[in-house]
Design a protein around this motif. Sequence first.
Motif, PDB file in Angstrom:
ATOM      1  N   VAL A 103       0.775  -1.146  -0.049  1.00 45.33           N
ATOM      2  CA  VAL A 103       0.054   0.090  -0.180  1.00 45.33           C
ATOM      3  C   VAL A 103       1.019   1.306   0.029  1.00 45.33           C
ATOM      4  O   VAL A 103       1.843   1.392   0.789  1.00 45.33           O
ATOM      5  CB  VAL A 103      -0.892   0.066   0.932  1.00 45.33           C
TER       6      VAL A 103
ATOM      7  N   ALA B  41      -0.593   2.221   6.298  1.00 50.40           N
ATOM      8  CA  ALA B  41      -0.201   1.644   5.124  1.00 50.40           C
ATOM      9  C   ALA B  41      -0.177   0.013   5.576  1.00 50.40           C
ATOM     10  O   ALA B  41      -0.784  -0.860   4.803  1.00 50.40           O
ATOM     11  CB  ALA B  41       0.909   2.129   4.381  1.00 50.40           C
TER      12      ALA B  41
ATOM     13  N   ALA C  55      -2.565  -2.995   4.103  1.00 50.10           N
ATOM     14  CA  ALA C  55      -2.090  -4.118   3.604  1.00 50.10           C
ATOM     15  C   ALA C  55      -2.643  -5.416   4.510  1.00 50.10           C
ATOM     16  O   ALA C  55      -2.930  -6.320   3.752  1.00 50.10           O
ATOM     17  CB  ALA C  55      -0.705  -3.951   3.494  1.00 50.10           C
TER      18      ALA C  55
ATOM     19  N   ALA D 156      -9.859  -3.024   1.626  1.00 57.14           N
ATOM     20  CA  ALA D 156      -9.090  -1.658   1.993  1.00 57.14           C
ATOM     21  C   ALA D 156     -10.013  -0.615   2.705  1.00 57.14           C
ATOM     22  O   ALA D 156      -9.551   0.216   3.486  1.00 57.14           O
ATOM     23  CB  ALA D 156      -8.574  -0.851   0.657  1.00 57.14           C
TER      24      ALA D 156
ATOM     25  N   SER E 133      -1.056  -4.154  -5.497  1.00 61.03           N
ATOM     26  CA  SER E 133      -0.619  -2.725  -5.234  1.00 61.03           C
ATOM     27  C   SER E 133      -1.824  -2.005  -5.247  1.00 61.03           C
ATOM     28  O   SER E 133      -2.627  -2.148  -6.084  1.00 61.03           O
ATOM     29  CB  SER E 133       0.439  -2.445  -6.344  1.00 61.03           C
ATOM     30  N   VAL E 134      -1.839  -1.158  -3.930  1.00 60.56           N
ATOM     31  CA  VAL E 134      -2.832  -0.540  -3.674  1.00 60.56           C
ATOM     32  C   VAL E 134      -2.460   0.843  -3.405  1.00 60.56           C
ATOM     33  O   VAL E 134      -1.525   1.363  -2.711  1.00 60.56           O
ATOM     34  CB  VAL E 134      -3.737  -0.834  -2.565  1.00 60.56           C
ATOM     35  N   ASN E 135      -2.979   2.005  -3.926  1.00 59.22           N
ATOM     36  CA  ASN E 135      -2.414   3.378  -3.916  1.00 59.22           C
ATOM     37  C   ASN E 135      -3.765   3.992  -3.399  1.00 59.22           C
ATOM     38  O   ASN E 135      -5.039   4.092  -3.858  1.00 59.22           O
ATOM     39  CB  ASN E 135      -2.200   4.206  -5.225  1.00 59.22           C
ATOM     40  N   ILE E 136      -3.620   4.762  -2.201  1.00 56.27           N
ATOM     41  CA  ILE E 136      -4.626   5.344  -1.513  1.00 56.27           C
ATOM     42  C   ILE E 136      -4.828   7.049  -1.453  1.00 56.27           C
ATOM     43  O   ILE E 136      -5.534   7.475  -1.000  1.00 56.27           O
ATOM     44  CB  ILE E 136      -4.910   4.966  -0.001  1.00 56.27           C
TER      45      ILE E 136
ATOM     46  N   SER F 295       4.548   3.886   2.932  1.00 55.32           N
ATOM     47  CA  SER F 295       3.896   2.726   2.387  1.00 55.32           C
ATOM     48  C   SER F 295       4.353   1.747   3.308  1.00 55.32           C
ATOM     49  O   SER F 295       4.980   1.919   4.428  1.00 55.32           O
ATOM     50  CB  SER F 295       5.034   2.593   0.873  1.00 55.32           C
TER      51      SER F 295
END
Length: 413
Positions: free
Chosen positions: A287, A296, A300, A327, A383-386, A392
């Motif tokens: 994350v 993060a 995750a 998430a 893979s996660v982008n917030i 991270s």
Amino acid sequence: MGEWRKISGGVTAPKGYKAAGITAGLKASGLPDLALIVSDVDAIAAGVFTTSHVRAACVDYCRQILQVKPSARAILCNSGQANAATGEQGIKDAQESADLLARELGINPESILLASTGVIGQRIKMDALRGGIPKLVAVLSETGSEAASSAIITTDLVTKSIALETTIGDRPVRIGGIAKGSGMIHPNMATMLAFVTCDAAVSPHLWQQMLTRSANKTFNSITVDGDTSTNDSLIALTNGQSRTPAITEMGIEGDKLEGMLTEVCQYLAKAIARDGEGATCLIEVEVIGAHTEVAARQIAKTIAGSSLVKSAIFGRDPNWGRIAGAAGRAGVPFEQDDLSIKLGDFLLFQNGQPVNFDKAAASTYLKQAAEGAYLQDDTVKISVNIGSGNSSGKAWGCDLSYDYVKINAHYTT
């Protein structure tokens, strides 16, 4: 691998350590079940233990020892009986275990740390232990790490071991580790055991801080089934036998040593997740874009521990909705419009909107990971982008297969 290199030897790779593992008759299977790690000299000791309120006798024993004196000479581990929820007699059995080993080694019982693994509610088979300890001590060896790693496992399919070497003050410094764990694995020292040895000279409070930080990034960031064990223990010894200058505060040398310690712990943690009961692949969730590393990792870990995510990956179904749902319920606030999700190289969801992707190819990616089980290419990467934060975090887990239920449905029957 960074500023260090991989070497052989496990927990006996650092200077001044011996190890052993034997079959003492604790397990009905007749497999190895009693392990010992010994430092030639007193070693600084640190530990991280289960957060469960139902704890094994060995956990309370170790906590009490380390609160009084953060040093030890030996770690004794029995496999087969957890000695958890065994009442006053379980506590007496733990103390007798330390006393027996102390007499055999010629050291104080307070210099011995204990670990147990096996079925909760079952006491250690003390007759077998009494007969086994002299035999165990007799086979202590500078090449005994693999025997020890075999003697601590239960439902594990493979042993878990690593050793790394770096240079501090122009002298080699080594860290080795062995671990066990396959089921009953969840963050908060989630049944898992890990033993780490090192030959650097480090102040006690700093060694404990290093171990705690490393555990949070590694062992506390894995999950197999959402169950935290009664026996989880991570014990680390460092004996100063590398003859390097003492590290008493963080700096270049402290950072290097902690980096290598974290690398050892991460390798072992991933090996546990990879060997999850019934698992066919390792899941790695990263994350990014969070405001803190803790936030993060929390997201995750939630994704890696989601039964729906794990089931979808076992079914080779690139169902990004389950990832998004996990998430969103992780307890970390973020804007939905900032959320993006990737599965391997496949972009599934971007800035809060679904993205067209090749579902068949994404499913093939998941199948290929399962076909690479127990190899280094067996990892499903999510893979996660917030958002736009600078922090991270990662977590590791495994898929949820039919075999997990088969293994655990009849665990004591």
